[in-house]
Write an enzyme that holds these catalytic residues in place. Sequence first.
Site, PDB file in Angstrom:
ATOM      1  N   LYS A  24      40.194  62.044  40.393  1.00 21.86           N
ATOM      2  CA  LYS A  24      40.551  61.414  39.111  1.00 21.86           C
ATOM      3  C   LYS A  24      39.389  61.485  38.122  1.00 21.86           C
ATOM      4  O   LYS A  24      39.579  61.845  36.977  1.00 21.86           O
ATOM      5  CB  LYS A  24      40.949  59.956  39.290  1.00 21.86           C
ATOM      6  CG  LYS A  24      41.429  59.564  40.666  1.00 21.86           C
ATOM      7  CD  LYS A  24      42.893  59.804  40.893  1.00 21.86           C
ATOM      8  CE  LYS A  24      43.213  59.551  42.359  1.00 21.86           C
ATOM      9  NZ  LYS A  24      44.594  59.634  42.693  1.00 21.86           N
TER      10      LYS A  24
ATOM     11  N   TRP B 220      47.635  51.071  49.178  1.00 15.47           N
ATOM     12  CA  TRP B 220      48.157  52.427  48.977  1.00 15.47           C
ATOM     13  C   TRP B 220      48.930  52.806  50.238  1.00 15.47           C
ATOM     14  O   TRP B 220      48.393  52.673  51.346  1.00 15.47           O
ATOM     15  CB  TRP B 220      46.957  53.356  48.760  1.00 15.47           C
ATOM     16  CG  TRP B 220      47.265  54.793  48.520  1.00 15.47           C
ATOM     17  CD1 TRP B 220      48.171  55.314  47.645  1.00 15.47           C
ATOM     18  CD2 TRP B 220      46.603  55.913  49.142  1.00 15.47           C
ATOM     19  NE1 TRP B 220      48.130  56.683  47.688  1.00 15.47           N
ATOM     20  CE2 TRP B 220      47.186  57.068  48.602  1.00 15.47           C
ATOM     21  CE3 TRP B 220      45.600  56.044  50.104  1.00 15.47           C
ATOM     22  CZ2 TRP B 220      46.780  58.354  48.983  1.00 15.47           C
ATOM     23  CZ3 TRP B 220      45.194  57.310  50.477  1.00 15.47           C
ATOM     24  CH2 TRP B 220      45.781  58.447  49.924  1.00 15.47           C
TER      25      TRP B 220
ATOM     26  N   ASP C  19      37.248  52.170  50.193  1.00 17.55           N
ATOM     27  CA  ASP C  19      37.856  53.312  49.526  1.00 17.55           C
ATOM     28  C   ASP C  19      37.507  53.216  48.033  1.00 17.55           C
ATOM     29  O   ASP C  19      37.843  52.223  47.383  1.00 17.55           O
ATOM     30  CB  ASP C  19      39.380  53.272  49.738  1.00 17.55           C
ATOM     31  CG  ASP C  19      40.052  54.565  49.279  1.00 17.55           C
ATOM     32  OD1 ASP C  19      39.357  55.446  48.736  1.00 17.55           O
ATOM     33  OD2 ASP C  19      41.280  54.683  49.462  1.00 17.55           O
TER      34      ASP C  19
HETATM   35  C1  LMR Z   1      48.321  57.659  43.983  1.00 12.73           C
HETATM   36  O1  LMR Z   1      48.179  56.603  44.605  1.00 12.73           O
HETATM   37  O2  LMR Z   1      49.268  57.868  43.231  1.00 12.73           O
HETATM   38  C2  LMR Z   1      47.278  58.731  44.126  1.00 12.73           C
HETATM   39  O3  LMR Z   1      46.238  58.298  44.918  1.00 12.73           O
HETATM   40  C3  LMR Z   1      47.856  60.010  44.557  1.00 12.73           C
HETATM   41  C4  LMR Z   1      48.278  60.014  45.980  1.00 12.73           C
HETATM   42  O4  LMR Z   1      47.845  60.895  46.703  1.00 12.73           O
HETATM   43  O5  LMR Z   1      49.078  59.149  46.382  1.00 12.73           O
END
Ligand code: LMR
Length: 402
Positions: free
Chosen positions: A250, A134, A215
């Site tokens: 979520k 991420w 996470d």
């Molecule tokens: C995502 O990866 O789309 C979600 O976790 C929202 C975010 O805050 O990025």
Amino acid sequence: MTTSLFSHVPAYGGDPILSLMETFQNDPRANKVSLSIGIYFDEEGRLPVLESVRQAETAGLQAIGPRPYLPMEGAAAYRDAVQKLVFGAGHEAVRSGRIATIQSLGGSGALKVGADFLKRYFDGAEVWVSDPTWENHTALFEGAGFKVHAYPYYDHATGGLRFDEMLACLKALPARGIVLLHASCHNPTGVDLTPGQWRQIIPVIAERGLIPFVDMAYQGFGDGLDEDAFAVRALADAGVQFLVANSFSKNFSLYGERCGGLHVVCADAPTADTVLGQLKATVRRNYSSPPTHGEAIITRVLTDPALRALWQQELAAMRARIKSMREALHRGLGEHFGGTRDFGYLLTQRGMFSYTGLSEVQVNALRDAHAVYLVRSGRMCMSGLSTRNVAYVAQAMAKVLK
Ligand code: LMR
């Protein structure tokens, strides 16, 4: 003429996920489809309000009262319920009181407090995140002052995991290296470790003296609440000391309430008490104490057996819908390509996200020509699909892939 004090401040380039959401909202095309941000939408394309949440909130409104500051670490009943949900109520680490848990501002808030805490007490340590991860993981740990590296993870050639390379990398990390792991529903790829692979990774983590930071933003979206917490519980079983960030954005569809938890699993209860004290100090330095509204709803749902059963049913329905959309897109693409291309990854990946392998050029073409939004890495959020738009998305993907 006043000279600007802030003239040296550069313009913000935007966030790869959140800024795209703004572009989507401003897109006037009626056929637009949002498959970018990790938000669960229902079959009608709406953000659901869960019935369990509605009932808990209605009951809470009837009992509305004064709102003092919560303690720095958050509400006691919430922390207790969240810890049990993450680790399992009967887990030895829970019963022995060796987990320091605080209420956090969503998963990101938990990561930030955990990162600040680690920076203060493991100053020389560096961080390793999966390749890819991420985008905000890197930003967040760099923001806390860490040097961030990547360990091998996703295999572009097979759409699977570079497991042997990941294991070899972990074996070579310095003691006290901080390793960011995804418990389940890996963001952005959807490729998870199997329980057997976790069983190989965990002894390496223990032997090397690494500090895992797990996470868990999607508990319940992969295979189930307990199944998705497998890695967390197996690490605790193995006596590893580590951190966990969990989120309710979520699985409760409560994005704006910013509710989550940070858990530090320690060797014993007295250490957990001391660590909790320093987590409180970290919170105080950042935002003082967390808000009251969302935590009260979640506590009520988690502690009322009927509401909890209802929530688990609703979560199971969200999970099932995502799986059915994976199958529908797989079928749709299969019809366009007639077996000349393998989209099996859609069925094996878990959770909301799927790494499609689409290049940035193809992602841009999807958006510009077809109003279908993916993140530029090629990540697709499956929960933006519905029976109404899945055929259109399959057709649009086929056009940019051919
Ligand atoms: C995502 O990866 O789309 C979600 O976790 C929202 C975010 O805050 O990025």
